[in-house]
Scaffold this motif. Structure first.
Motif, mmCIF file in Angstrom:
data_model
loop_
_atom_site.group_PDB
_atom_site.id
_atom_site.type_symbol
_atom_site.label_atom_id
_atom_site.label_comp_id
_atom_site.label_asym_id
_atom_site.label_seq_id
_atom_site.Cartn_x
_atom_site.Cartn_y
_atom_site.Cartn_z
ATOM 1 N N LEU A 20 9.658 3.546 1.473
ATOM 2 C CA LEU A 20 8.483 2.757 1.141
ATOM 3 C C LEU A 20 7.591 2.631 2.364
ATOM 4 C CD1 LEU A 20 7.144 0.889 -1.049
ATOM 5 C CD2 LEU A 20 8.328 -0.984 0.095
ATOM 6 N N SER A 22 3.932 0.994 3.922
ATOM 7 C CA SER A 22 2.963 -0.077 3.753
ATOM 8 C C SER A 22 1.761 0.268 4.625
ATOM 9 C CB SER A 22 3.594 -1.398 4.188
ATOM 10 O OG SER A 22 2.663 -2.439 4.078
ATOM 11 N N ARG A 33 1.218 -0.363 -0.898
ATOM 12 C CA ARG A 33 2.613 0.059 -0.756
ATOM 13 C C ARG A 33 2.929 1.132 -1.787
ATOM 14 N NH1 ARG A 33 3.046 -5.683 -0.122
ATOM 15 N NH2 ARG A 33 3.621 -6.168 2.011
ATOM 16 N N PHE A 34 3.617 2.188 -1.334
ATOM 17 C CA PHE A 34 4.070 3.235 -2.234
ATOM 18 C C PHE A 34 5.192 4.016 -1.567
ATOM 19 C CE2 PHE A 34 0.220 4.571 -0.073
ATOM 20 C CZ PHE A 34 0.551 5.786 0.485
ATOM 21 N N TYR A 48 -3.276 9.867 -0.796
ATOM 22 C CA TYR A 48 -2.691 8.988 -1.804
ATOM 23 C C TYR A 48 -3.095 7.532 -1.564
ATOM 24 C CZ TYR A 48 0.432 7.148 -5.280
ATOM 25 O OH TYR A 48 0.919 6.511 -6.389
ATOM 26 N N SER A 52 -5.095 5.237 -4.222
ATOM 27 C CA SER A 52 -4.538 3.954 -4.666
ATOM 28 C C SER A 52 -5.521 2.818 -4.395
ATOM 29 C CB SER A 52 -3.223 3.664 -3.952
ATOM 30 O OG SER A 52 -2.264 4.608 -4.286
#
Length: 140
Positions: A20, A22, A33-34, A48, A52
């Protein structure tokens, strides 16, 4: 037969560790977060993150060209990450995304005001970064 299928599926998913991330966008309310793979490039992570950010309709509006942005790691805050580097090599899970500072040409007829503004801007993000890092360090 089903047991063999499940083992193969697990082996396919275990290729490449995921973690993950941040990403704090300078001027935005909170982090994005991804989950990414360790071997993902910094440029792909930036793409990305910008997608997002736009999908969530966050402010300020940034745009989508990754060439206008830099990604910083708290461990090497003085130097931006290279777009071709692998994100997992940085050793960090927290990043800061901000616009590249505009540079003024020496031969331009404009006044030196933009250069002064850039210094103030870069100083403010550095102060913000130092403050953020201070909050992440445990006191005991």
């Amino acid at each position: 037969m089903m047991l063999l299928y499940n083992k193969q599926k697990r082996n396919q998913n275990s290729k490449g560790n995921r973690f993950l991330v941040s990403i704090n966008v300078l001027g935005s309310a909170g982090p994005i977060r991804f989950v990414v793979k360790e071997d993902e490039t910094v440029a792909n992570v930036m793409v990305y993150a910008l997608k997002s950010y736009t999908r969530e309709r966050r402010l300020p509006v940034l745009g989508s060209d990754i060439h206008d942005f830099v990604l910083y790691s708290p461990y090497s805050a003085a130097e931006a990450l290279k777009p071709w580097e692998m994100i997992g090599v940085t050793g960090s899970r927290n990043f800061i995304l901000c616009k590249k500072p505009e540079t003024g040409e020496v031969g331009e007829s404009k006044s030196s005001t933009p250069l002064v503004t850039n210094r103030k801007t870069s100083g403010s993000w550095k102060a913000w970064l130092n403050k953020s890092l201070a909050l992440m360090i445990p006191s005991h």
